[in-house]
Enzyme design. Sequence first.
Site, PDB file in Angstrom:
ATOM      1  N   GLY A 105       6.200   3.681  -2.822  1.00  0.00           N
ATOM      2  CA  GLY A 105       6.110   4.365  -1.532  1.00  0.00           C
ATOM      3  C   GLY A 105       7.469   4.891  -1.111  1.00  0.00           C
ATOM      4  O   GLY A 105       8.258   5.375  -1.934  1.00  0.00           O
ATOM      5  N   ILE A 153      11.700  -6.940  -1.423  1.00  0.00           N
ATOM      6  CA  ILE A 153      12.021  -6.214  -0.180  1.00  0.00           C
ATOM      7  C   ILE A 153      10.865  -6.311   0.827  1.00  0.00           C
ATOM      8  O   ILE A 153      11.054  -6.221   2.035  1.00  0.00           O
ATOM      9  CB  ILE A 153      12.320  -4.723  -0.475  1.00  0.00           C
ATOM     10  CG1 ILE A 153      13.456  -4.590  -1.501  1.00  0.00           C
ATOM     11  CG2 ILE A 153      12.674  -3.971   0.791  1.00  0.00           C
ATOM     12  CD1 ILE A 153      13.887  -3.152  -1.787  1.00  0.00           C
ATOM     13  N   HIS A 187      14.944 -12.556   8.295  1.00  0.00           N
ATOM     14  CA  HIS A 187      14.911 -11.116   8.581  1.00  0.00           C
ATOM     15  C   HIS A 187      13.896 -10.856   9.696  1.00  0.00           C
ATOM     16  O   HIS A 187      12.908 -10.154   9.531  1.00  0.00           O
ATOM     17  CB  HIS A 187      14.530 -10.361   7.308  1.00  0.00           C
ATOM     18  CG  HIS A 187      14.551  -8.869   7.449  1.00  0.00           C
ATOM     19  ND1 HIS A 187      15.625  -8.176   7.926  1.00  0.00           N
ATOM     20  CD2 HIS A 187      13.611  -7.934   7.162  1.00  0.00           C
ATOM     21  CE1 HIS A 187      15.346  -6.878   7.930  1.00  0.00           C
ATOM     22  NE2 HIS A 187      14.129  -6.711   7.473  1.00  0.00           N
TER      23      HIS A 187
HETATM   24  O1  TXD Z   1      15.057  -4.809   4.566  1.00  0.00           O
HETATM   25  C1  TXD Z   1      13.914  -5.008   4.276  1.00  0.00           C
HETATM   26  N1  TXD Z   1      13.577  -6.076   3.574  1.00  0.00           N
HETATM   27  C2  TXD Z   1      12.874  -4.047   4.703  1.00  0.00           C
HETATM   28  C3  TXD Z   1      11.518  -4.285   4.284  1.00  0.00           C
HETATM   29  C4  TXD Z   1      13.197  -2.874   5.430  1.00  0.00           C
HETATM   30  C5  TXD Z   1      12.228  -1.928   5.668  1.00  0.00           C
HETATM   31  C6  TXD Z   1      10.859  -2.062   5.233  1.00  0.00           C
HETATM   32  N2  TXD Z   1      10.566  -3.303   4.612  1.00  0.00           N
HETATM   33  C7  TXD Z   1       9.255  -3.552   4.017  1.00  0.00           C
HETATM   34  O2  TXD Z   1       9.236  -3.022   2.690  1.00  0.00           O
HETATM   35  C8  TXD Z   1       8.076  -2.922   4.667  1.00  0.00           C
HETATM   36  O3  TXD Z   1       7.703  -3.634   5.820  1.00  0.00           O
HETATM   37  C9  TXD Z   1       7.050  -3.021   3.551  1.00  0.00           C
HETATM   38  O4  TXD Z   1       6.494  -4.327   3.497  1.00  0.00           O
HETATM   39  C10 TXD Z   1       7.874  -2.775   2.292  1.00  0.00           C
HETATM   40  C11 TXD Z   1       7.738  -1.401   1.692  1.00  0.00           C
HETATM   41  O5  TXD Z   1       8.056  -0.434   2.643  1.00  0.00           O
HETATM   42  P1  TXD Z   1       7.792   1.136   2.347  1.00  0.00           P
HETATM   43  O6  TXD Z   1       8.292   1.884   3.520  1.00  0.00           O
HETATM   44  O7  TXD Z   1       8.246   1.509   0.990  1.00  0.00           O
HETATM   45  O8  TXD Z   1       6.201   1.143   2.395  1.00  0.00           O
HETATM   46  P2  TXD Z   1       5.194   2.192   1.728  1.00  0.00           P
HETATM   47  O9  TXD Z   1       5.767   3.556   1.720  1.00  0.00           O
HETATM   48  O10 TXD Z   1       3.864   1.991   2.376  1.00  0.00           O
HETATM   49  O11 TXD Z   1       5.133   1.695   0.212  1.00  0.00           O
HETATM   50  C12 TXD Z   1       4.491   0.523  -0.165  1.00  0.00           C
HETATM   51  C13 TXD Z   1       3.731   0.841  -1.422  1.00  0.00           C
HETATM   52  C14 TXD Z   1       2.604   1.864  -1.230  1.00  0.00           C
HETATM   53  O12 TXD Z   1       2.813   2.989  -2.056  1.00  0.00           O
HETATM   54  C15 TXD Z   1       1.343   1.104  -1.615  1.00  0.00           C
HETATM   55  O13 TXD Z   1       0.379   1.908  -2.305  1.00  0.00           O
HETATM   56  C16 TXD Z   1       1.917   0.043  -2.528  1.00  0.00           C
HETATM   57  O14 TXD Z   1       3.123  -0.364  -1.904  1.00  0.00           O
HETATM   58  N3  TXD Z   1       1.024  -1.090  -2.750  1.00  0.00           N
HETATM   59  C17 TXD Z   1       0.993  -1.761  -3.913  1.00  0.00           C
HETATM   60  N4  TXD Z   1       1.722  -1.608  -5.018  1.00  0.00           N
HETATM   61  C18 TXD Z   1       1.451  -2.443  -6.047  1.00  0.00           C
HETATM   62  N5  TXD Z   1       0.502  -3.399  -5.991  1.00  0.00           N
HETATM   63  C19 TXD Z   1      -0.239  -3.576  -4.885  1.00  0.00           C
HETATM   64  N6  TXD Z   1      -1.180  -4.539  -4.822  1.00  0.00           N
HETATM   65  C20 TXD Z   1      -0.003  -2.733  -3.775  1.00  0.00           C
HETATM   66  N7  TXD Z   1      -0.539  -2.621  -2.546  1.00  0.00           N
HETATM   67  C21 TXD Z   1       0.084  -1.617  -1.925  1.00  0.00           C
END
Ligand code: TXD
Length: 313
Positions: A12, A119, A176
Amino acid sequence: MARKKIALIGSGMIGGTLAHLCALKRLGDIVLFDVVEGLPQGKALDLLEAGPIEGFDCRIVGTNKYDDIEGADVCIVTAGLPRKPGMSRDDLLQVNTKIMVEVASNIRDRAPDAFVIVITNPLDAMVTCMHRITRFPKQRVVGQAGVLDSARYRAFVAMELGVSVDSVQAIVLGGHGDDMVPVRSYCHVAGIPVERLIAPERLDAIEARVRQAGGEIVNLLKISAYYSPAHAAIQMAEAYLLDRKQILPCAALLEGEYGVNGFFVGVPVLIGGRGVERVIEIDLSPAERKAFDASVAHVRELVQAMEKFLPAT
Ligand code: TXD
């Protein structure tokens, strides 16, 4: 010497930015994984087509099959749901634990020697989940939060003083969540304690902004921050891949340090070629210690809530 293989689980907003940074910094071959069909393939192809312009020639693969992460040296996990406005990080617990169990099992089986950076939120619980499922040595599982939270602290102090961010050192410890602990007594500007340069009430306001900084971005973008979390995780990956022995605030498994046992909390650690090579214990002022303990208590509650969603062993 073969190139390193970097698997990005979740393609994502952060996953895509991670791939971009890995390519620009030439850290190795890149595998973008996601459950959404077309998303990792599309991002991989788009990035590959930038290669001739930037001169990077690594392999970049987008996939929906875990087989493609086989033998990865580094796995960076962003899979899961992000926050929407009005949601806390903890609201994501149940759904993201389920996802993390699936991701962790696949990393354990296919990339058993990987250094894993988590993350996904709620970060402290998700990285604990990753460790419980993979059972990797604690040196090879780490959570990214503190590098970002500290960067935010540094950015706000630099803005306040009108100085380069380069001159500001700061660390943020604990979980966090909104109760994270910006450690004022260790914040310096070119070696000068920040308290000599900024009045206490301004520092209170800056630290409050640090604690709310994730929410500030969510309110503006309606999605979570992604540039800065990706840069933060890449700094950790580089410290490992290049054996830099950098001291960075990261969520690490504590086994007695800071009076914490058995779960991950943000503390300063040394990252080098063997992963988290050392946890560094620092003295905190009584107020900072109290805030740290409160943050740890929150993480403990969150981890206990997470454990209910783990599969029975
Ligand atoms: O500093 C930190 N740790 C953070 C964490 C700062 C900002 C955001 N943070 C968290 O990272 C946020 O709360 C989310 O839990 C994650 C990922 O954030 P992002 O902005 O990249 O989210 P997206 O764009 O929704 O991307 C997540 C992707 C998306 O494409 C889904 O289709 C995919 O995860 N997804 C999966 N991938 C693999 N396997 C499974 N089961 C799955 N489910 C969803």
